[in-house]
Scaffold this active site. Structure first.
Site, PDB file in Angstrom:
ATOM      1  N   SER A 116       9.334   0.990   5.780  1.00 18.44           N
ATOM      2  CA  SER A 116       8.166   1.089   5.195  1.00 18.44           C
ATOM      3  C   SER A 116       6.950   0.986   6.286  1.00 18.44           C
ATOM      4  O   SER A 116       6.749   0.522   7.438  1.00 18.44           O
ATOM      5  CB  SER A 116       8.216  -0.378   4.426  1.00 18.44           C
ATOM      6  OG  SER A 116       6.796  -0.359   3.792  1.00 18.44           O
ATOM      7  N   TYR A 140       9.416  -9.491   4.511  1.00 18.70           N
ATOM      8  CA  TYR A 140       9.833  -8.296   4.280  1.00 18.70           C
ATOM      9  C   TYR A 140       9.580  -6.970   4.961  1.00 18.70           C
ATOM     10  O   TYR A 140      10.702  -6.013   5.409  1.00 18.70           O
ATOM     11  CB  TYR A 140       8.834  -7.519   2.753  1.00 18.70           C
ATOM     12  CG  TYR A 140       9.043  -6.044   2.639  1.00 18.70           C
ATOM     13  CD1 TYR A 140      10.110  -5.999   2.512  1.00 18.70           C
ATOM     14  CD2 TYR A 140       7.998  -5.469   3.148  1.00 18.70           C
ATOM     15  CE1 TYR A 140      10.302  -4.417   1.632  1.00 18.70           C
ATOM     16  CE2 TYR A 140       8.246  -4.023   2.166  1.00 18.70           C
ATOM     17  CZ  TYR A 140       9.141  -3.631   1.957  1.00 18.70           C
ATOM     18  OH  TYR A 140       9.344  -2.323   1.292  1.00 18.70           O
ATOM     19  N   LYS A 144      12.843  -4.415   7.402  1.00 19.42           N
ATOM     20  CA  LYS A 144      12.738  -2.845   7.501  1.00 19.42           C
ATOM     21  C   LYS A 144      13.087  -3.282   8.697  1.00 19.42           C
ATOM     22  O   LYS A 144      13.654  -1.783   9.467  1.00 19.42           O
ATOM     23  CB  LYS A 144      11.817  -2.757   6.103  1.00 19.42           C
ATOM     24  CG  LYS A 144      11.264  -2.559   5.183  1.00 19.42           C
ATOM     25  CD  LYS A 144      12.906  -1.604   4.815  1.00 19.42           C
ATOM     26  CE  LYS A 144      13.039  -2.246   3.381  1.00 19.42           C
ATOM     27  NZ  LYS A 144      13.691  -1.235   2.861  1.00 19.42           N
TER      28      LYS A 144
HETATM   29  N1  UFG Z   1      -5.181  -5.860  -4.341  1.00 17.12           N
HETATM   30  C1  UFG Z   1      -6.370  -6.330  -5.533  1.00 17.12           C
HETATM   31  N2  UFG Z   1      -6.152  -6.793  -6.659  1.00 17.12           N
HETATM   32  C2  UFG Z   1      -5.006  -6.428  -7.051  1.00 17.12           C
HETATM   33  C3  UFG Z   1      -3.960  -6.284  -6.346  1.00 17.12           C
HETATM   34  C4  UFG Z   1      -4.037  -5.647  -4.952  1.00 17.12           C
HETATM   35  O1  UFG Z   1      -7.380  -6.114  -5.019  1.00 17.12           O
HETATM   36  O2  UFG Z   1      -4.491  -7.293  -8.075  1.00 17.12           O
HETATM   37  C5  UFG Z   1      -5.174  -5.292  -3.796  1.00 17.12           C
HETATM   38  C6  UFG Z   1      -4.719  -6.045  -2.151  1.00 17.12           C
HETATM   39  O3  UFG Z   1      -5.095  -6.627  -2.263  1.00 17.12           O
HETATM   40  C7  UFG Z   1      -4.560  -4.431  -1.727  1.00 17.12           C
HETATM   41  C8  UFG Z   1      -4.917  -3.337  -2.324  1.00 17.12           C
HETATM   42  O4  UFG Z   1      -5.166  -3.814  -3.771  1.00 17.12           O
HETATM   43  O5  UFG Z   1      -5.340  -4.706  -0.644  1.00 17.12           O
HETATM   44  C9  UFG Z   1      -3.244  -2.568  -2.931  1.00 17.12           C
HETATM   45  O6  UFG Z   1      -2.520  -3.713  -2.838  1.00 17.12           O
HETATM   46  P1  UFG Z   1      -0.522  -3.626  -3.719  1.00 17.12           P
HETATM   47  O7  UFG Z   1      -0.147  -4.807  -4.172  1.00 17.12           O
HETATM   48  O8  UFG Z   1      -0.979  -2.288  -4.336  1.00 17.12           O
HETATM   49  O9  UFG Z   1       0.222  -3.226  -2.093  1.00 17.12           O
HETATM   50  P2  UFG Z   1       0.137  -3.146  -0.174  1.00 17.12           P
HETATM   51  O10 UFG Z   1      -1.002  -3.092   0.304  1.00 17.12           O
HETATM   52  O11 UFG Z   1      -0.514  -5.267  -0.290  1.00 17.12           O
HETATM   53  O12 UFG Z   1       1.779  -3.277   0.159  1.00 17.12           O
HETATM   54  C10 UFG Z   1       2.531  -2.305  -0.380  1.00 17.12           C
HETATM   55  C11 UFG Z   1       3.790  -1.838  -0.681  1.00 17.12           C
HETATM   56  C12 UFG Z   1       4.675  -2.730   0.400  1.00 17.12           C
HETATM   57  C13 UFG Z   1       4.034  -2.305   1.472  1.00 17.12           C
HETATM   58  C14 UFG Z   1       2.857  -1.970   1.680  1.00 17.12           C
HETATM   59  C15 UFG Z   1       2.912  -1.232   3.045  1.00 17.12           C
HETATM   60  O13 UFG Z   1       3.585  -3.509  -1.717  1.00 17.12           O
HETATM   61  O14 UFG Z   1       5.610  -3.115   0.166  1.00 17.12           O
HETATM   62  O15 UFG Z   1       2.386  -1.037   0.910  1.00 17.12           O
HETATM   63  O16 UFG Z   1       1.374  -0.659   3.412  1.00 17.12           O
HETATM   64  F1  UFG Z   1       4.941  -2.939   2.618  1.00 17.12           F
END
Ligand code: UFG
Length: 321
Positions: A116, A140, A144
């Site tokens: 990841s 997490y 990894k």
């Molecule tokens: N976001 C929102 N509203 C929501 C959900 C997400 O604004 O309801 C924003 C988050 O704050 C973030 C972006 O959208 O800025 C992406 O969020 P995600 O939860 O979709 O994904 P993440 O970037 O947090 O995490 C993902 C994977 C992880 C991995 C990571 C690595 O879920 O497992 O990418 O980049 F580690």
């Protein structure tokens, strides 16, 4: 090749399993179905088991006699890893080490591992390449990173060859195979925005005061079918005794507001949202440099975010959602 796919009933593992079959490989799925689905591996040879259970692993390796393992099975929700780190170390580190030991005993010497972008933490420089400093900011990401290190130690000791594939933000679906993301408690942006467009119920944008072009977080969204292609290439190009890590992203940074606009445009619907506070642990920007995967794997991620959104919308329609 014969490939044992751990986590093959999950989102990325399921799509990759079909891509492996399409490329002429024989696969068997090993999954405990804690978050995976029976429908994701219909018609496939399936071993139901937990990767922490050595006897279940030995049975699968002993019967199927795979040439390689693709290791997707993991706990993968960042906030849960913060509230329950023991579970994450147990499954993602202890379970993965059991898999490695079962492979060693069975004489299986090739592994492609789902890593990841979380191994990098908050990057000093963007885009992030594979030589960037690794300082994960949550359990997490640390689990990894630890298994990546175990693979590198096992490489000379056990004659292992491995590829660690560091995903950025996986999204999309493979409606042609009836596969997509279905979770009991969805936290990922793309499916939540699509759901908001479909239901008219608003989702929350977590943070609007980041130092980015519109104040919302920038991420690198990569289509699951492109990820599956990269796995097939990584497996087929793996040479004995070789080990390496590859970033898999699109190389394009997209803000949360831009995801909202894309979903609105592609679905022809207004996306309701509310602006909310920052979510703990979110770096402002995560964008991959994918030149290593292009160069060594010959991988070109060809699907755009619009393609991924269309695929998710089609998958959800096919499920009546
Ligand atoms: N976001 C929102 N509203 C929501 C959900 C997400 O604004 O309801 C924003 C988050 O704050 C973030 C972006 O959208 O800025 C992406 O969020 P995600 O939860 O979709 O994904 P993440 O970037 O947090 O995490 C993902 C994977 C992880 C991995 C990571 C690595 O879920 O497992 O990418 O980049 F580690």
């Amino acid at each position: 090749m014969k490939v044992l796919v751990t986590g093959g009933a999950g989102f990325i593992g399921g799509v990759t399993g079909r891509a492996l079959q399409a490329a002429g490989h024989e696969i068997a799925v090993f999954d405990d179905f804690s978050t995976g689905h029976d429908w994701a591996c219909q018609g496939m040879r399936v071993y139901r088991g937990d990767i922490r259970d050595r006897s279940a692993l030995d049975k699968a390796f002993g019967e199927f006699l795979p040439d390689a393992a693709m290791h997707f099975a993991a706990k993968a929700v960042v906030p849960e890893s913060v509230s329950n780190p023991g579970l994450y170390y147990d499954v993602n580190v202890v379970g993965s080490l059991r898999l490695l030991e079962a492979m060693r005993v069975a004489g299986c010497r090739k592994i492609v591992f789902s890593s990841s972008a979380a191994v990098y933490g908050t990057p000093a420089i963007t885009p992030i390449d594979e030589e960037s400093r690794q300082h994960p900011i949550n359990p997490y990401g640390r689990t990894k990173k630890q298994f990546e290190e175990a693979l590198e130690d096992a490489r000379p000791a056990d004659g292992l060859s491995y590829a660690c594939l560091r995903y950025f933000n996986a999204c999309g679906a493979a409606p042609e195979w009836g596969l997509g993301e279905v979770r009991e408690h969805e936290t990922h942006l793309v499916p939540l925005v699509i759901r908001a467009a479909a239901t008219g119920k608003p989702f929350t944008i977590w943070g609007t005061d980041y130092e980015t072009r519109d104040g919302t977080c920038v991420r690198d969204y990569v289509d699951v079918r492109d990820l599956a292609d990269a796995h097939v290439l990584a497996l087929e190009r793996l040479r004995p005794g070789e080990g390496g890590a590859y970033n898999l992203g699109s190389g394009q940074g997209t803000t949360v507001r831009e995801v909202v606009s894309s979903v609105g445009r592609v679905m022809g619907k207004k996306v309701p949202f509310v602006d909310g506070p920052r979510r703990a642990g979110d770096p402002a920007s995560l964008v991959a440099s994918c030149s290593k995967a292009r160069r060594y794997l010959g991988w070109t991620p060809g699907r755009s975010l619009d393609d991924s959104i269309r695929a998710v919308a089609e998958f959800l329609r096919s499920r009546g959602g």
